[in-house]
Design a protein around this motif. Structure first.
Motif, PDB file in Angstrom:
ATOM      1  N   ASP A 114       0.937  20.224  35.489  1.00 20.76           N
ATOM      2  CA  ASP A 114       1.443  20.215  37.074  1.00 20.76           C
ATOM      3  C   ASP A 114       2.847  20.311  37.095  1.00 20.76           C
ATOM      4  O   ASP A 114       3.493  20.013  36.680  1.00 20.76           O
ATOM      5  N   ARG A 163      -1.187  23.598  40.552  1.00 18.50           N
ATOM      6  CA  ARG A 163      -0.926  22.774  41.523  1.00 18.50           C
ATOM      7  C   ARG A 163       0.630  22.116  41.205  1.00 18.50           C
ATOM      8  O   ARG A 163       1.000  22.055  40.154  1.00 18.50           O
ATOM      9  N   SER A 206      -0.834  23.370  50.781  1.00 22.44           N
ATOM     10  CA  SER A 206      -2.344  23.397  50.376  1.00 22.44           C
ATOM     11  C   SER A 206      -3.011  24.192  51.623  1.00 22.44           C
ATOM     12  O   SER A 206      -4.101  24.911  50.884  1.00 22.44           O
ATOM     13  N   PRO A 246      -2.170  24.450  46.141  1.00 20.49           N
ATOM     14  CA  PRO A 246      -2.461  22.980  46.090  1.00 20.49           C
ATOM     15  C   PRO A 246      -1.149  22.154  45.808  1.00 20.49           C
ATOM     16  O   PRO A 246      -0.339  22.531  44.847  1.00 20.49           O
TER      17      PRO A 246
END
Length: 279
Positions: free
Chosen positions: A99, A35, A61, A66
């Motif tokens: 991330d 993500r 998303s 995401p």
């Protein structure tokens, strides 16, 4: 660090954020999580700016990639009004080491037709914002006037100030006569003093909205006839009004700010009535 502490809080906070960004550039190249997080600064952006970031997160998303926006001070005030925004947001202590980070700052995903499409915009509005906005189907003209720090701080005045009275007089002529005008502003007293006579000449009734930011946004975005100024708050009101009303009338100034790239707003929907000049 001691010199940084002596700066105004907003400037010091932004400089500290830039320093953290510079310090993570190398590490960010090796993050390979599933993500992405948009790393918002702690100061400098407000609701209209954040909406462009949430739009990007929603589009990505929805496409199976995401994406979240890092929570910033002030965002929580909007989560009750639009619960779907919370789902597109991540708290700082919930950001994972792996991330992927995106550090915006230059345009912040605000260029209509280049950084976001009408299709993505309409889908975000329909899914996240429109279900919570009261629709005003009347012929009331909503006039949204941004004042606040644009005019209270010298450096922002030099960048954003323009002839609001002249522009609004022109916009009222374009949109036609109205039985009722709702004036929505962060400085209604200034508007009453400097625009009151002008507005009363174009409508039988002029109402000055006393509500706070959330109430003001609902009034602006639910309207069918909207005159906005050079603010992302106004632009989002126009985007949403266009989704809620097939016959919406939206008027905006072409001017946004004095920058090294010129003065024209790159946020504008080309289907709106755009007024040149007054700056």
């Amino acid at each position: 660090m001691s010199e940084l502490r002596r700066l105004p809080a907003r400037i010091a906070g932004h400089l500290a954020w830039r320093a953290r960004r510079a310090g993570t550039v190398l590490a960010d190249r090796f993050r390979r999580g599933d993500r992405t997080v948009t790393m918002t600064p702690p100061v400098g952006l407000r609701f209209g700016n954040w909406l462009y970031l949430w739009l990007q997160a929603h589009e990505s998303s929805a496409a199976g990639q995401p994406w979240l926006v890092l929570e910033a001070p002030g965002m929580a005030d909007w989560f009750d009004a639009f619960p779907g925004l919370r789902e597109l947001t991540v708290a700082r202590d919930e950001v994972r080491f792996h991330d992927r980070r995106v550090w915006g700052e230059r345009f912040w995903n605000q260029k209509f037709g280049e950084e976001f499409s009408r299709r993505a915009l309409d889908a975000f509005i329909a899914d996240v914002l429109a279900p919570h906005i009261p629709v005003d189907d009347s012929d009331t003209v909503v006039v949204n006037v941004r004042r606040g720090d644009y005019y209270a701080q010298d450096h922002l005045r030099a960048r954003y100030a323009f002839d609001q009275a002249g522009y609004i007089a022109d916009a009222l002529e374009r949109i036609g006569p109205a039985a009722r005008i709702r004036l929505v502003s962060d400085d209604p007293e200034w508007c009453r003093k400097h625009l009151g006579l002008l507005l009363s000449h174009h409508a039988d009734e002029v109402v000055y909205e006393p509500r706070g930011a959330v109430g003001n946004f609902l009034a602006v975005s639910g309207s069918r006839k909207l005159i906005g100024t050079n603010s992302t708050f106004s632009y989002w009101g126009g985007y949403i009004a266009g989704v809620l009303h097939s016959d919406a009338q939206i008027v905006m100034p072409r001017f946004h700010a004095r920058t090294e790239r010129g003065t024209d707003a790159y946020h504008l929907d080309p289907s709106w009535t755009i007024i040149d000049g007054y700056h």
